[in-house]
Design a protein around this motif. Structure first.
Motif, PDB file in Angstrom:
ATOM      1  N   TRP A 279       0.810  -1.212   0.000  1.00  0.00           N
ATOM      2  CA  TRP A 279       0.000   0.000   0.000  1.00  0.00           C
ATOM      3  C   TRP A 279       0.848   1.268   0.000  1.00  0.00           C
ATOM      4  O   TRP A 279       0.390   2.299  -0.501  1.00  0.00           O
ATOM      5  CB  TRP A 279      -0.981  -0.028   1.172  1.00  0.00           C
ATOM      6  N   ARG A 280       2.066   1.198   0.479  1.00  0.00           N
ATOM      7  CA  ARG A 280       2.972   2.339   0.362  1.00  0.00           C
ATOM      8  C   ARG A 280       3.289   2.597  -1.110  1.00  0.00           C
ATOM      9  O   ARG A 280       3.244   3.749  -1.584  1.00  0.00           O
ATOM     10  CB  ARG A 280       4.256   2.056   1.148  1.00  0.00           C
ATOM     11  N   ASP A 281       3.580   1.526  -1.853  1.00  0.00           N
ATOM     12  CA  ASP A 281       3.891   1.687  -3.274  1.00  0.00           C
ATOM     13  C   ASP A 281       2.670   2.124  -4.063  1.00  0.00           C
ATOM     14  O   ASP A 281       2.762   2.951  -4.972  1.00  0.00           O
ATOM     15  CB  ASP A 281       4.463   0.379  -3.828  1.00  0.00           C
ATOM     16  N   TRP A 282       1.522   1.556  -3.697  1.00  0.00           N
ATOM     17  CA  TRP A 282       0.277   1.934  -4.380  1.00  0.00           C
ATOM     18  C   TRP A 282      -0.034   3.408  -4.142  1.00  0.00           C
ATOM     19  O   TRP A 282      -0.387   4.141  -5.075  1.00  0.00           O
ATOM     20  CB  TRP A 282      -0.878   1.064  -3.882  1.00  0.00           C
ATOM     21  N   LEU A 283       0.090   3.853  -2.895  1.00  0.00           N
ATOM     22  CA  LEU A 283      -0.207   5.245  -2.578  1.00  0.00           C
ATOM     23  C   LEU A 283       0.768   6.177  -3.292  1.00  0.00           C
ATOM     24  O   LEU A 283       0.370   7.226  -3.815  1.00  0.00           O
ATOM     25  CB  LEU A 283      -0.125   5.452  -1.058  1.00  0.00           C
ATOM     26  N   THR A 284       2.022   5.796  -3.356  1.00  0.00           N
ATOM     27  CA  THR A 284       3.026   6.607  -4.054  1.00  0.00           C
ATOM     28  C   THR A 284       2.674   6.763  -5.530  1.00  0.00           C
ATOM     29  O   THR A 284       2.701   7.874  -6.079  1.00  0.00           O
ATOM     30  CB  THR A 284       4.416   5.969  -3.901  1.00  0.00           C
ATOM     31  N   ARG A 285       2.337   5.640  -6.173  1.00  0.00           N
ATOM     32  CA  ARG A 285       1.977   5.708  -7.597  1.00  0.00           C
ATOM     33  C   ARG A 285       0.699   6.509  -7.809  1.00  0.00           C
ATOM     34  O   ARG A 285       0.582   7.279  -8.768  1.00  0.00           O
ATOM     35  CB  ARG A 285       1.781   4.299  -8.164  1.00  0.00           C
ATOM     36  N   SER A 286      -0.254   6.350  -6.920  1.00  0.00           N
ATOM     37  CA  SER A 286      -1.566   6.973  -7.103  1.00  0.00           C
ATOM     38  C   SER A 286      -1.547   8.482  -6.881  1.00  0.00           C
ATOM     39  O   SER A 286      -2.398   9.198  -7.421  1.00  0.00           O
ATOM     40  CB  SER A 286      -2.583   6.331  -6.154  1.00  0.00           C
ATOM     41  N   LEU A 287      -0.601   8.973  -6.086  1.00  0.00           N
ATOM     42  CA  LEU A 287      -0.561  10.398  -5.781  1.00  0.00           C
ATOM     43  C   LEU A 287       0.444  11.174  -6.615  1.00  0.00           C
ATOM     44  O   LEU A 287       0.327  12.389  -6.759  1.00  0.00           O
ATOM     45  CB  LEU A 287      -0.231  10.608  -4.298  1.00  0.00           C
ATOM     46  N   SER A 288       1.450  10.489  -7.153  1.00  0.00           N
ATOM     47  CA  SER A 288       2.536  11.195  -7.836  1.00  0.00           C
ATOM     48  C   SER A 288       2.057  11.845  -9.126  1.00  0.00           C
ATOM     49  O   SER A 288       1.400  11.201  -9.958  1.00  0.00           O
ATOM     50  CB  SER A 288       3.679  10.221  -8.141  1.00  0.00           C
ATOM     51  N   SER A 289       2.367  13.116  -9.278  1.00  0.00           N
ATOM     52  CA  SER A 289       2.004  13.863 -10.490  1.00  0.00           C
ATOM     53  C   SER A 289       2.886  15.091 -10.565  1.00  0.00           C
ATOM     54  O   SER A 289       3.741  15.314  -9.709  1.00  0.00           O
ATOM     55  CB  SER A 289       0.528  14.281 -10.437  1.00  0.00           C
ATOM     56  N   VAL A 294       5.601  12.684  -4.207  1.00  0.00           N
ATOM     57  CA  VAL A 294       5.713  11.760  -3.084  1.00  0.00           C
ATOM     58  C   VAL A 294       7.181  11.346  -2.992  1.00  0.00           C
ATOM     59  O   VAL A 294       7.726  10.736  -3.917  1.00  0.00           O
ATOM     60  CB  VAL A 294       4.815  10.528  -3.268  1.00  0.00           C
ATOM     61  N   VAL A 295       7.819  11.689  -1.893  1.00  0.00           N
ATOM     62  CA  VAL A 295       9.229  11.346  -1.706  1.00  0.00           C
ATOM     63  C   VAL A 295       9.337   9.837  -1.478  1.00  0.00           C
ATOM     64  O   VAL A 295       8.612   9.283  -0.650  1.00  0.00           O
ATOM     65  CB  VAL A 295       9.817  12.119  -0.511  1.00  0.00           C
ATOM     66  N   PRO A 296      10.196   9.132  -2.218  1.00  0.00           N
ATOM     67  CA  PRO A 296      10.323   7.680  -2.040  1.00  0.00           C
ATOM     68  C   PRO A 296      10.607   7.325  -0.581  1.00  0.00           C
ATOM     69  O   PRO A 296      11.520   7.880   0.037  1.00  0.00           O
ATOM     70  CB  PRO A 296      11.509   7.323  -2.951  1.00  0.00           C
ATOM     71  N   SER A 297       9.812   6.394  -0.051  1.00  0.00           N
ATOM     72  CA  SER A 297       9.874   6.069   1.372  1.00  0.00           C
ATOM     73  C   SER A 297      10.216   4.612   1.595  1.00  0.00           C
ATOM     74  O   SER A 297       9.795   3.732   0.850  1.00  0.00           O
ATOM     75  CB  SER A 297       8.522   6.380   2.032  1.00  0.00           C
ATOM     76  N   ALA A 347      -8.867   3.460   3.846  1.00  0.00           N
ATOM     77  CA  ALA A 347      -8.270   4.755   4.175  1.00  0.00           C
ATOM     78  C   ALA A 347      -7.364   5.243   3.047  1.00  0.00           C
ATOM     79  O   ALA A 347      -7.376   6.422   2.687  1.00  0.00           O
ATOM     80  CB  ALA A 347      -7.490   4.645   5.477  1.00  0.00           C
ATOM     81  N   MET A 348      -6.575   4.331   2.471  1.00  0.00           N
ATOM     82  CA  MET A 348      -5.670   4.723   1.390  1.00  0.00           C
ATOM     83  C   MET A 348      -6.449   5.201   0.166  1.00  0.00           C
ATOM     84  O   MET A 348      -6.105   6.208  -0.457  1.00  0.00           O
ATOM     85  CB  MET A 348      -4.751   3.559   1.022  1.00  0.00           C
ATOM     86  N   ARG A 349      -7.499   4.481  -0.168  1.00  0.00           N
ATOM     87  CA  ARG A 349      -8.321   4.888  -1.316  1.00  0.00           C
ATOM     88  C   ARG A 349      -9.032   6.204  -1.024  1.00  0.00           C
ATOM     89  O   ARG A 349      -9.208   7.038  -1.929  1.00  0.00           O
ATOM     90  CB  ARG A 349      -9.306   3.783  -1.669  1.00  0.00           C
ATOM     91  N   GLY A 350      -9.413   6.409   0.233  1.00  0.00           N
ATOM     92  CA  GLY A 350     -10.050   7.669   0.604  1.00  0.00           C
ATOM     93  C   GLY A 350      -9.103   8.845   0.471  1.00  0.00           C
ATOM     94  O   GLY A 350      -9.483   9.921  -0.006  1.00  0.00           O
ATOM     95  N   VAL A 351      -7.845   8.665   0.874  1.00  0.00           N
ATOM     96  CA  VAL A 351      -6.839   9.721   0.740  1.00  0.00           C
ATOM     97  C   VAL A 351      -6.663  10.103  -0.721  1.00  0.00           C
ATOM     98  O   VAL A 351      -6.643  11.292  -1.083  1.00  0.00           O
ATOM     99  CB  VAL A 351      -5.494   9.254   1.345  1.00  0.00           C
ATOM    100  N   VAL A 352      -6.544   9.110  -1.588  1.00  0.00           N
ATOM    101  CA  VAL A 352      -6.341   9.382  -3.015  1.00  0.00           C
ATOM    102  C   VAL A 352      -7.540  10.117  -3.593  1.00  0.00           C
ATOM    103  O   VAL A 352      -7.396  11.075  -4.369  1.00  0.00           O
ATOM    104  CB  VAL A 352      -6.061   8.074  -3.772  1.00  0.00           C
ATOM    105  N   PRO A 361      -3.330  12.218  -9.661  1.00  0.00           N
ATOM    106  CA  PRO A 361      -4.005  11.637 -10.819  1.00  0.00           C
ATOM    107  C   PRO A 361      -5.081  10.619 -10.448  1.00  0.00           C
ATOM    108  O   PRO A 361      -5.946  10.318 -11.257  1.00  0.00           O
ATOM    109  CB  PRO A 361      -2.866  10.967 -11.592  1.00  0.00           C
ATOM    110  N   GLY A 362      -5.044  10.090  -9.222  1.00  0.00           N
ATOM    111  CA  GLY A 362      -6.062   9.129  -8.823  1.00  0.00           C
ATOM    112  C   GLY A 362      -5.522   7.732  -8.755  1.00  0.00           C
ATOM    113  O   GLY A 362      -4.382   7.455  -9.110  1.00  0.00           O
ATOM    114  N   ALA A 363      -6.353   6.828  -8.249  1.00  0.00           N
ATOM    115  CA  ALA A 363      -5.931   5.450  -8.002  1.00  0.00           C
ATOM    116  C   ALA A 363      -5.474   4.774  -9.281  1.00  0.00           C
ATOM    117  O   ALA A 363      -6.046   4.952 -10.349  1.00  0.00           O
ATOM    118  CB  ALA A 363      -7.080   4.661  -7.384  1.00  0.00           C
ATOM    119  N   VAL A 364      -4.402   3.983  -9.147  1.00  0.00           N
ATOM    120  CA  VAL A 364      -3.885   3.216 -10.264  1.00  0.00           C
ATOM    121  C   VAL A 364      -3.934   1.744  -9.904  1.00  0.00           C
ATOM    122  O   VAL A 364      -4.014   1.376  -8.741  1.00  0.00           O
ATOM    123  CB  VAL A 364      -2.442   3.625 -10.617  1.00  0.00           C
ATOM    124  N   ALA A 365      -3.853   0.902 -10.897  1.00  0.00           N
ATOM    125  CA  ALA A 365      -3.940  -0.544 -10.644  1.00  0.00           C
ATOM    126  C   ALA A 365      -2.737  -1.014  -9.857  1.00  0.00           C
ATOM    127  O   ALA A 365      -1.671  -0.453  -9.946  1.00  0.00           O
ATOM    128  CB  ALA A 365      -4.011  -1.281 -11.980  1.00  0.00           C
TER     129      ALA A 365
END
Length: 365
Positions: A279-289, A294-297, A347-352, A361-365
């Motif tokens: 979910w860290r990787d998913w959130l990073t991909r979903s928010l980065s634009s 999103v600083v790599p964590s 919660a992660m989907r709600g943040v995005v 850009p929104g949630a990604v696969a």
């Protein structure tokens, strides 16, 4: 003569630690993503061990946390005699500062390092020296350049809080080689259980071959934050010094037995790391634009950078109105950033979904 008792010099210059917000707007169910707590709770084995102590609360604990030290030694391949346990890693940091810092001394730390380091430094009447970072990552050259003849301690969180960035073993070695042997290098590996970088080393190897390095760890990120449990691995002479001022019963029995089982439950720790990485990787991909960075964590949170402080504040408020409580980090000198702990899928989907309005850009696969 002063009209009343006076605190130690420098104490009133300490900025008190400010914890993450825990309450949303009235009428909205809060989802706390501000404290870097375990997204899966605690190990079932740790919970059972804790509950089994309910009828033994009248008995003093064993003063050295022997059961816990032995469990940590077993799991990590360490000599239990070189381990000190405390009431959270903050307790250990205070003990180290009180043992090795004093008036006229300096402690070097990274610009965006953990906010407890300045507190324990000034609490020991020593001075803080901040080394600038390079793109939110500790800079070895800057840390070494900040060292003076007055330096007695260097603090480094790896991974760092609140940025999530991490230095390689080679960088840590270079930093250590550049320090005088009388400087204590405090390597804080609070998020070690979440790191997925293949070359990561929490500091055990460095402690094993040096006389001036200690590694500090915590159970707070592993589901035991309420118990306040931390530990240190270091050279025998540092362990001896710290134990001389450590409270004789500083870790209660329920915390000791729960920590021992949490350490031994390596399957749960692996599950926690895998869930967090997903979910860290998913959130990073979903928010980065282009508008959000999103600083790599390598920790159990991400730091999101906005175009400015006003946008970060607006995003914080928008999330809060949806019950999603994240961490403002202007106190760390990053007014355009928010730190978001990894939580449930919902919660992660709600943040995005909320942050789409701010350029995500929104949630990604």
């Amino acid at each position: 003569m002063p009209p009343r008792p006076q605190p130690q010099p420098g104490l009133l210059r300490i900025a008190p630690y400010v914890q993450g917000r825990a309450h949303a707007v009235p009428g909205v169910h809060p989802v706390k993503l501000s404290a870097n707590e375990s997204p899966l709770g605690a190990s079932p084995r740790a919970i059972a061990a804790y509950q089994a102590q309910a009828d033994k609360l009248a008995v003093y604990p064993e003063g050295s946390s022997r059961l816990l030290r032995e469990a940590l030694g077993e799991v990590h391949g360490l000599d239990p005699e070189r381990i000190v346990c405390g009431a959270g890693s903050d307790d250990i940091l205070h003990l180290l500062a009180q043992s090795y810092l004093g008036e006229g001394d300096e402690a070097v730390m990274s610009e965006f390092g953990f906010s407890v380091y300045p507190i324990v430094t000034r609490g020991a009447s020593a001075e803080i020296v901040m080394a600038p970072e390079r793109d939110y990552r500790a800079d070895v050259d800057a840390l070494l350049a900040a060292v003076t003849p007055r330096t007695k301690m260097v603090f480094l969180a790896n991974p760092n809080n609140p940025t999530g960035t991490c230095l390689s073993p080679a960088a840590l070695d270079r930093l250590h080689r550049g320090l005088r042997p009388d400087i204590l290098f405090v390597l804080d590996a609070a998020y070690a259980e979440y790191v997925t970088a293949p070359d990561y080393e929490p500091g055990i190897e460095l402690v094993n071959r040096a006389e001036n390095v200690v590694m500090v760890r915590t159970f707070s990120k592993m589901g035991l934050a309420a118990l306040r449990l931390g530990w240190m691995y270091g050279p025998a002479h540092v362990v001896d010094a710290v134990n001389r001022i450590r409270g004789p019963f500083n870790v209660g029995v329920p915390a000791q037995v729960a920590g021992a089982e949490a350490a031994r439950d390596v399957a749960f720790t692996r599950q926690l790391r895998d869930y967090n990485a997903r979910w860290r990787d998913w959130l990073t991909r979903s928010l980065s634009s282009n508008r959000l960075r999103v600083v790599p964590s390598e920790a159990n949170f991400v730091m999101v950078l906005f175009e400015g402080a006003a946008q970060a504040q607006a995003a914080f408020q928008a999330l809060l109105e949806h019950g999603l409580i994240v961490r403002e980090i202007h106190g760390y000198g990053i007014p355009n950033g928010l730190r978001i702990s990894i939580g449930t899928e919902a919660a992660m989907r709600g943040v995005v979904e909320v942050l789409k309005a701010f350029g995500a850009p929104g949630a990604v696969a």
